[in-house]
Design an enzyme around this catalytic site. Structure first.
Site, PDB file in Angstrom:
ATOM      1  N   LYS A  72       0.854  -1.188   0.000  1.00 22.33           N
ATOM      2  CA  LYS A  72       0.000   0.000   0.000  1.00 22.33           C
ATOM      3  C   LYS A  72       0.893   1.242   0.000  1.00 22.33           C
ATOM      4  CE  LYS A  72      -3.961   1.945   2.572  1.00 22.33           C
ATOM      5  NZ  LYS A  72      -4.868   1.759   3.727  1.00 22.33           N
ATOM      6  N   SER A 147      -9.884   1.658   2.689  1.00 26.07           N
ATOM      7  CA  SER A 147      -9.029   2.470   1.856  1.00 26.07           C
ATOM      8  C   SER A 147      -7.962   1.669   1.110  1.00 26.07           C
ATOM      9  CB  SER A 147      -8.325   3.535   2.714  1.00 26.07           C
ATOM     10  OG  SER A 147      -7.470   2.917   3.652  1.00 26.07           O
ATOM     11  N   SER A 171     -10.220  -0.731   6.844  1.00 24.17           N
ATOM     12  CA  SER A 171      -9.620  -0.628   5.507  1.00 24.17           C
ATOM     13  C   SER A 171      -8.898  -1.857   4.984  1.00 24.17           C
ATOM     14  CB  SER A 171      -8.666   0.556   5.448  1.00 24.17           C
ATOM     15  OG  SER A 171      -9.399   1.731   5.289  1.00 24.17           O
TER      16      SER A 171
HETATM   17  N1  GLN Z   1     -13.417   3.857   5.984  1.00 20.69           N
HETATM   18  C1  GLN Z   1     -12.868   4.348   7.210  1.00 20.69           C
HETATM   19  C2  GLN Z   1     -12.519   5.803   7.095  1.00 20.69           C
HETATM   20  O1  GLN Z   1     -12.819   6.362   6.104  1.00 20.69           O
HETATM   21  C3  GLN Z   1     -11.688   3.522   7.608  1.00 20.69           C
HETATM   22  C4  GLN Z   1     -10.454   3.884   6.896  1.00 20.69           C
HETATM   23  C5  GLN Z   1      -9.279   3.051   7.312  1.00 20.69           C
HETATM   24  O2  GLN Z   1      -9.424   2.014   7.946  1.00 20.69           O
HETATM   25  N2  GLN Z   1      -8.115   3.534   6.986  1.00 20.69           N
HETATM   26  O3  GLN Z   1     -11.974   6.389   7.956  1.00 20.69           O
END
Ligand code: GLN
Length: 475
Positions: A72, A147, A171
């Site tokens: 990532k 994400s 995410s």
């Molecule tokens: N979808 C969640 C957010 O927008 C989690 C994001 C994540 O785990 N990095 O914050």
């Protein structure tokens, strides 16, 4: 091919690291329409593969020896562009290497590239990236989840058999569910955060993606390490997760939620969940109903704490030290313009919310209250784990959804994380795995375990994957 087969073939000299790397790079380019990668490092990857082939004996027994991997783009990689999918870091080349990527290099893997993601890991659909959205390999109009959507897409499309991700509120697990693969969010502190660009430091945690629990176990073996450079890193005896899969899991008591049908989970997902319960029962496990009526409050707490921490973490991007810098001769204008130009809409929104909830007048009303909910969530799980070994629940409310989903509810996207966030607030480990298919799209379910029970989470998932085929179905 899945990780286990690839590694076997490499170890038996049936395929070389160079052939594997070439194949991964070819696929990364062939499937460029997925937009899963922000950068690929073709030349360096092939060079490393060649080195590994020439020094085969040094690599053949390493956990990830000769295996192409995608990281990532939130992990700093020395001398290689790291963007966090933001215009702010569009041209940023870190002078140092994150512990996660360094551990993976040392375990013998070959980084073919850095994957696309939501900007600064904020999002649930991978549509907030400065580099454009990632497409779910299961359908060209569908989101892969976020994400860590690029990493999930890379594994789902068989570009790489392994990829790294981070999970602050879901995410890893949510994109794993939407792309039909397995993903694990470890206990907070098991994997070092050094060199991982910070979003919400008290919840950010890196973890593995693979097709199955076996691949996740091998990658976690490489990723997890005590690291003095991360003050929240856990100092514990090293567990060998891959070996843990050989043991029996015994007959477990599994917690399930009372009134789960009241949470807004789709019918298809609930049906797959019930089917998995039948399989688990056949494997000798029993269920205990839990009252978790507070589950939904997790999301409210998270969307106060995460913006609060991000507003503080992202204060460093000011156009002075590094990253995007606007043309301006006046210092306040420089800050203002740099941050307005460099951050996308979602990130700016969160910084605004974060500074608001931390401001003197509203701290008690929002931030302190959110922390109380967080503490309550932890106590709730502590209570559960007195009577059960694991908690079992679906990963998401919906399957992969359409891009640009329009909704009359502005918080709809935030609700995506309803079922994943509780584990993040409590700092607990959780694994998502494919457990069904409906409308020709994958479905995911997750186990949440007690602190540092990754061996159990991986093992029970592995045992399920020995008798089911959901993880083998490809787009
Ligand atoms: N979808 C969640 C957010 O927008 C989690 C994001 C994540 O785990 N990095 O914050």
């Amino acid at each position: 091919m899945n990780f286990k087969d690839i590694r076997e073939r490499f170890r038996n000299k049936e395929i070389s690291a160079k052939e594997l790397t070439k194949d991964s790079l070819d696929k990364a380019h062939k499937y460029s329409n997925l937009n899963a990668f922000i950068s690929t490092f073709d030349e360096d990857a092939l060079k490393k593969a060649e080195y590994i082939d020439n020094n085969f004996n040094d690599y053949k027994d390493l956990a990830l020896g000769g295996i192409p991997i995608a990281h990532k783009d939130i992990f700093c990689t020395k001398g290689k562009r790291t963007t966090c999918a933001s215009k702010m870091l569009e041209n940023f080349t870190p002078p140092y290497e994150s512990t996660v990527t360094s551990n993976c290099h040392q375990a013998g893997s070959i980084m073919i590239g850095k994957t696309n993601m939501d900007e600064f890991a904020m999002g649930s659909s991978n549509e907030t990236s400065f580099f454009g959205p990632v497409i779910n390999p299961w359908g060209e109009s569908l989101v892969p989840g976020g994400s860590s959507g690029g990493s999930a897409a890379s594994v789902a499309a068989d570009i790489t058999s392994l990829a790294t991700g981070t999970d602050t509120g879901g995410s890893i697990r949510q994109p794993a569910a939407l792309c039909g693969i397995t993903g694990l969010k470890p206990t907070y502190g098991l994997v070092s955060r050094w060199g991982m660009i910070a979003f919400c430091s008290s919840m950010d945690q890196a973890g593995p993606f693979a097709r199955d629990a076996f691949g996740c176990a091998a990658l976690l073996d490489a990723m997890a390490s005590y690291d003095a450079k991360d003050s929240t890193s856990a100092q514990r005896d090293k567990v060998k997760y891959e070996d843990a899969l050989r043991g029996d899991v015994g007959n477990l008591k599994i917690g399930i939620l009372r009134d789960i049908d009241q949470l807004g989970i789709s019918e298809e997902i609930l049906k797959a969940y019930e089917n998995s319960k039948t399989v688990l029962e056949k494997q000798g496990h029993s269920f205990v109903e839990l009252d978790f009526s507070e589950l939904s409050s997790g999301i409210c707490s998270y969307y106060v704490i995460a913006p609060a921490e991000c507003s503080s973490n992202l204060a460093r991007f000011d156009g002075v030290k590094y990253g995007h810098r606007s043309d301006s001769s006046n210092i306040s204008e420089l800050y203002l313009q740099t941050r307005s130009e460099g951050f996308g809409e979602e990130v700016r929104k969160r910084i605004l919310i974060g500074t608001y909830v931390l401001s003197a007048g509203f701290y008690d009303a929002y931030y302190r209250k959110a922390q109380k909910v967080r503490r309550m969530m932890k106590s709730k799980f502590d209570e559960f784990f007195k009577s059960v070994d694991l908690v079992f629940l679906p990963t998401t409310l919906d399957q992969a959804f359409e891009m640009n989903r329009t909704s009359s509810d502005p918080n709809r996207m935030y609700k995506e994380d309803l079922l994943t966030i509780p584990a993040n607030l409590a700092g607990l480990p959780a694994i998502s795995f494919p457990n069904g298919l409906a409308n020709e799209l994958p479905i995911g379910a997750q186990f949440v375990g007690n602190y540092f029970s990754e061996d159990l989470l991986l093992n029970i998932t592995h045992k399920l994957q020995e008798v089911t085929d959901w993880h083998k179905i490809k787009p």
